[in-house]
Scaffold this motif. Structure first.
Motif, mmCIF file in Angstrom:
data_model
loop_
_atom_site.group_PDB
_atom_site.id
_atom_site.type_symbol
_atom_site.label_atom_id
_atom_site.label_comp_id
_atom_site.label_asym_id
_atom_site.label_seq_id
_atom_site.Cartn_x
_atom_site.Cartn_y
_atom_site.Cartn_z
ATOM 1 N N ILE A 158 53.769 -61.595 -36.626
ATOM 2 C CA ILE A 158 53.830 -61.098 -35.252
ATOM 3 C C ILE A 158 52.446 -60.605 -34.881
ATOM 4 C CG2 ILE A 158 54.881 -59.447 -33.660
ATOM 5 C CD1 ILE A 158 57.214 -59.192 -35.661
ATOM 6 N N THR A 159 51.977 -60.968 -33.700
ATOM 7 C CA THR A 159 50.707 -60.451 -33.197
ATOM 8 C C THR A 159 50.882 -60.042 -31.746
ATOM 9 O OG1 THR A 159 50.007 -62.737 -32.728
ATOM 10 C CG2 THR A 159 49.194 -61.725 -34.772
ATOM 11 N N CYS A 160 50.119 -59.014 -31.318
ATOM 12 C CA CYS A 160 50.163 -58.599 -29.928
ATOM 13 C C CYS A 160 48.801 -58.062 -29.525
ATOM 14 C CB CYS A 160 51.270 -57.576 -29.668
ATOM 15 S SG CYS A 160 50.934 -55.934 -30.306
ATOM 16 N N THR A 161 48.608 -57.872 -28.209
ATOM 17 C CA THR A 161 47.265 -57.700 -27.672
ATOM 18 C C THR A 161 46.771 -56.268 -27.564
ATOM 19 O OG1 THR A 161 48.176 -57.711 -25.431
ATOM 20 C CG2 THR A 161 47.423 -59.816 -26.333
ATOM 21 N N GLY A 162 47.639 -55.277 -27.563
ATOM 22 C CA GLY A 162 47.162 -53.913 -27.387
ATOM 23 C C GLY A 162 48.303 -52.935 -27.267
ATOM 24 N N ALA A 163 48.012 -51.736 -26.757
ATOM 25 C CA ALA A 163 48.978 -50.655 -26.770
ATOM 26 C C ALA A 163 50.236 -50.969 -25.957
ATOM 27 C CB ALA A 163 48.324 -49.377 -26.258
ATOM 28 N N LEU A 164 50.071 -51.466 -24.729
ATOM 29 C CA LEU A 164 51.246 -51.764 -23.913
ATOM 30 C C LEU A 164 52.057 -52.903 -24.506
ATOM 31 C CD1 LEU A 164 49.747 -51.398 -20.325
ATOM 32 C CD2 LEU A 164 50.981 -49.704 -21.693
ATOM 33 N N ALA A 165 51.362 -53.895 -25.026
ATOM 34 C CA ALA A 165 52.059 -55.004 -25.678
ATOM 35 C C ALA A 165 52.745 -54.548 -26.958
ATOM 36 C CB ALA A 165 51.082 -56.135 -25.971
ATOM 37 N N ALA A 166 52.183 -53.547 -27.631
ATOM 38 C CA ALA A 166 52.818 -53.004 -28.832
ATOM 39 C C ALA A 166 54.176 -52.410 -28.488
ATOM 40 C CB ALA A 166 51.916 -51.953 -29.473
ATOM 41 N N PHE A 167 54.237 -51.698 -27.366
ATOM 42 C CA PHE A 167 55.516 -51.139 -26.933
ATOM 43 C C PHE A 167 56.529 -52.247 -26.666
ATOM 44 C CE2 PHE A 167 58.485 -49.617 -23.725
ATOM 45 C CZ PHE A 167 58.895 -48.409 -24.265
ATOM 46 N N ASP A 168 56.102 -53.273 -25.933
ATOM 47 C CA ASP A 168 56.994 -54.398 -25.653
ATOM 48 C C ASP A 168 57.482 -55.049 -26.944
ATOM 49 O OD1 ASP A 168 56.259 -53.805 -23.089
ATOM 50 O OD2 ASP A 168 55.281 -55.708 -22.664
ATOM 51 N N THR A 169 56.574 -55.188 -27.898
ATOM 52 C CA THR A 169 56.920 -55.837 -29.154
ATOM 53 C C THR A 169 57.950 -55.019 -29.929
ATOM 54 O OG1 THR A 169 54.718 -56.836 -29.277
ATOM 55 C CG2 THR A 169 55.985 -56.752 -31.317
ATOM 56 N N MET A 170 57.773 -53.712 -29.965
ATOM 57 C CA MET A 170 58.734 -52.870 -30.679
ATOM 58 C C MET A 170 60.084 -52.860 -29.974
ATOM 59 S SD MET A 170 56.833 -52.305 -33.146
ATOM 60 C CE MET A 170 57.986 -51.374 -34.147
ATOM 61 N N ALA A 206 45.443 -70.032 -31.365
ATOM 62 C CA ALA A 206 45.341 -68.828 -30.542
ATOM 63 C C ALA A 206 46.009 -69.038 -29.192
ATOM 64 C CB ALA A 206 43.883 -68.438 -30.358
ATOM 65 N N GLU A 207 46.769 -68.041 -28.747
ATOM 66 C CA GLU A 207 47.499 -68.115 -27.484
ATOM 67 C C GLU A 207 47.113 -66.935 -26.604
ATOM 68 O OE1 GLU A 207 49.604 -70.519 -26.738
ATOM 69 O OE2 GLU A 207 49.734 -71.499 -28.693
ATOM 70 N N ARG A 208 46.927 -67.200 -25.307
ATOM 71 C CA ARG A 208 46.717 -66.099 -24.361
ATOM 72 C C ARG A 208 48.089 -65.587 -23.938
ATOM 73 N NH1 ARG A 208 42.748 -63.834 -21.187
ATOM 74 N NH2 ARG A 208 41.182 -65.253 -22.051
ATOM 75 N N ALA A 209 48.656 -64.768 -24.788
ATOM 76 C CA ALA A 209 49.976 -64.188 -24.548
ATOM 77 C C ALA A 209 49.944 -62.740 -24.996
ATOM 78 C CB ALA A 209 51.047 -64.960 -25.325
ATOM 79 N N ARG A 210 50.807 -61.919 -24.431
ATOM 80 C CA ARG A 210 50.807 -60.501 -24.787
ATOM 81 C C ARG A 210 51.333 -60.298 -26.207
ATOM 82 N NH1 ARG A 210 53.488 -56.583 -20.911
ATOM 83 N NH2 ARG A 210 52.034 -55.156 -21.911
ATOM 84 N N GLN A 211 52.272 -61.111 -26.615
ATOM 85 C CA GLN A 211 52.800 -61.041 -27.975
ATOM 86 C C GLN A 211 53.216 -62.431 -28.412
ATOM 87 O OE1 GLN A 211 56.972 -59.482 -28.273
ATOM 88 N NE2 GLN A 211 56.535 -58.575 -26.265
ATOM 89 N N VAL A 212 53.034 -62.707 -29.692
ATOM 90 C CA VAL A 212 53.401 -64.005 -30.253
ATOM 91 C C VAL A 212 54.164 -63.760 -31.552
ATOM 92 C CG1 VAL A 212 52.556 -66.143 -31.284
ATOM 93 C CG2 VAL A 212 51.436 -65.223 -29.231
ATOM 94 N N TRP A 213 55.327 -64.384 -31.644
ATOM 95 C CA TRP A 213 56.144 -64.319 -32.850
ATOM 96 C C TRP A 213 56.158 -65.707 -33.465
ATOM 97 C CZ3 TRP A 213 60.038 -60.130 -33.675
ATOM 98 C CH2 TRP A 213 59.830 -59.036 -32.819
#
Length: 312
Positions: free
Chosen positions: A162-174, A150-157
């Motif tokens: 791929i995993t991300c932390t929430g709505a704002l991170a989802a935008f960054d990931t896309m 587990a990493e305290r990061a907004r997104q991890v590839w």
């Protein structure tokens, strides 16, 4: 390193697996960048579907009902995004785990957005992988799944996860996905649609990873009508012109001049499509003294003149 353009990249099938109490904000931040990418690319570079385990509608945390396009078991594609969001623990069932394990054989990449990482981990699909989850659940996630890093990061590839932390991170990931699959130029155009002119200068830049390049892009966006010399842009970004050129080439595979020109032409296209301003006025507002120079650059960038685009 990003490619600046990938004109021939194939269309990608992206499916979002929804559960009751999903976040409508997270869903919008996931699919709206894809919709914009199709618009700016002038063709379908992304297709998406909303799925559920049983094919029935899913209801968001705010009461919005989304009709499913189908059952997960009947679908396959390039990317599957699990999006349970709130009240996710009630979805950690044997049926969910079995469905996700089966889907991992039909999708090239699996992702968990918001609390989706929990469902992937519960299905054994993150074993030995790096991952993140909404930070409110990070400690409990770490304790429950010691086999996941587990990493305290907004997104991890991590490979095909791929995993991300929430709505704002989802935008960054896309946004990152669009850049890697279809080029940094398209990513820049989509980001410009959704972001304020100075929004590239953030702690976690959406367009690029380097803060100096992000600052330079922000300076460019703030000076479209009267373009600055690249040396002046570099100074405001805290770099020499040579250093900025090297950094921008590494980040975007494009020179500062090419990025600046693209930003000015993006603004020109916006004015062509959304206003009744003359081409001469648009040229002045986008840093071109000569309307014919704008027309030539516009056609080279977008494949049509401003007048042809407006009439179509």
């Amino acid at each position: 390193m990003h490619n600046w353009e990938k004109d021939n990249a194939a269309a990608r099938q992206t499916d979002v697996l929804l559960f009751d109490a999903f976040s409508a904000h997270c869903l919008a931040n996931t699919v709206e960048p894809l919709r914009a990418a199709n618009t700016f690319a002038g063709r379908q570079v992304y297709a998406w579907r909303f799925l559920t385990l049983d094919g029935e509608p899913a209801v968001s945390s705010s009461g919005m009902e989304v009709r499913a396009h189908g059952r997960l078991a009947d679908c396959s594609g390039d990317l599957l995004i699990a999006m349970p969001s709130y009240d996710f623990l009630r979805h950690t069932t044997v049926a969910t785990a079995r469905a996700l394990k089966s889907a991992s054989r039909r999708y090239n990449v699996l992702a968990g957005f918001d609390t989706g990482a929990w469902l992937l981990a519960q299905a054994g699909l993150l074993d030995g992988r790096q991952a993140t989850i909404h930070w409110e659940e990070l400690n409990r996630f770490t304790e429950t799944f010691p086999q996941v890093q587990a990493e305290r990061a907004r997104q991890v590839w991590d490979g095909d996860r791929i995993t991300c932390t929430g709505a704002l991170a989802a935008f960054d990931t896309m946004m990152k996905l669009i850049g890697e699959q279809h080029g940094a130029a398209l990513r820049l155009e989509v980001a410009t649609l959704f972001m304020a002119p100075d929004a590239t200068e953030t702690q976690d830049p959406i367009l690029v990873h380097g803060k100096s390049v992000a600052r330079a892009v922000a300076v460019m966006q703030a000076n479209l009508e009267t373009p600055l010399p690249i040396a002046a842009v570099a100074r405001q970004a805290g770099r020499s012109q040579k250093d900025l050129e090297v950094r921008m080439k590494a980040e975007l595979s494009a020179t500062p001049q090419a990025v600046y020109r693209r930003l000015r032409l993006i603004q020109a296209r916006k004015l062509v499509l959304e206003t009744v301003l003359s081409v001469s006025e648009i040229a002045l507002r986008c840093g071109y003294d000569d309307p014919s120079a704008l027309t030539r650059a516009f056609k080279a960038e977008f494949g049509a003149t401003p007048r042809a685009l407006r009439s179509s």
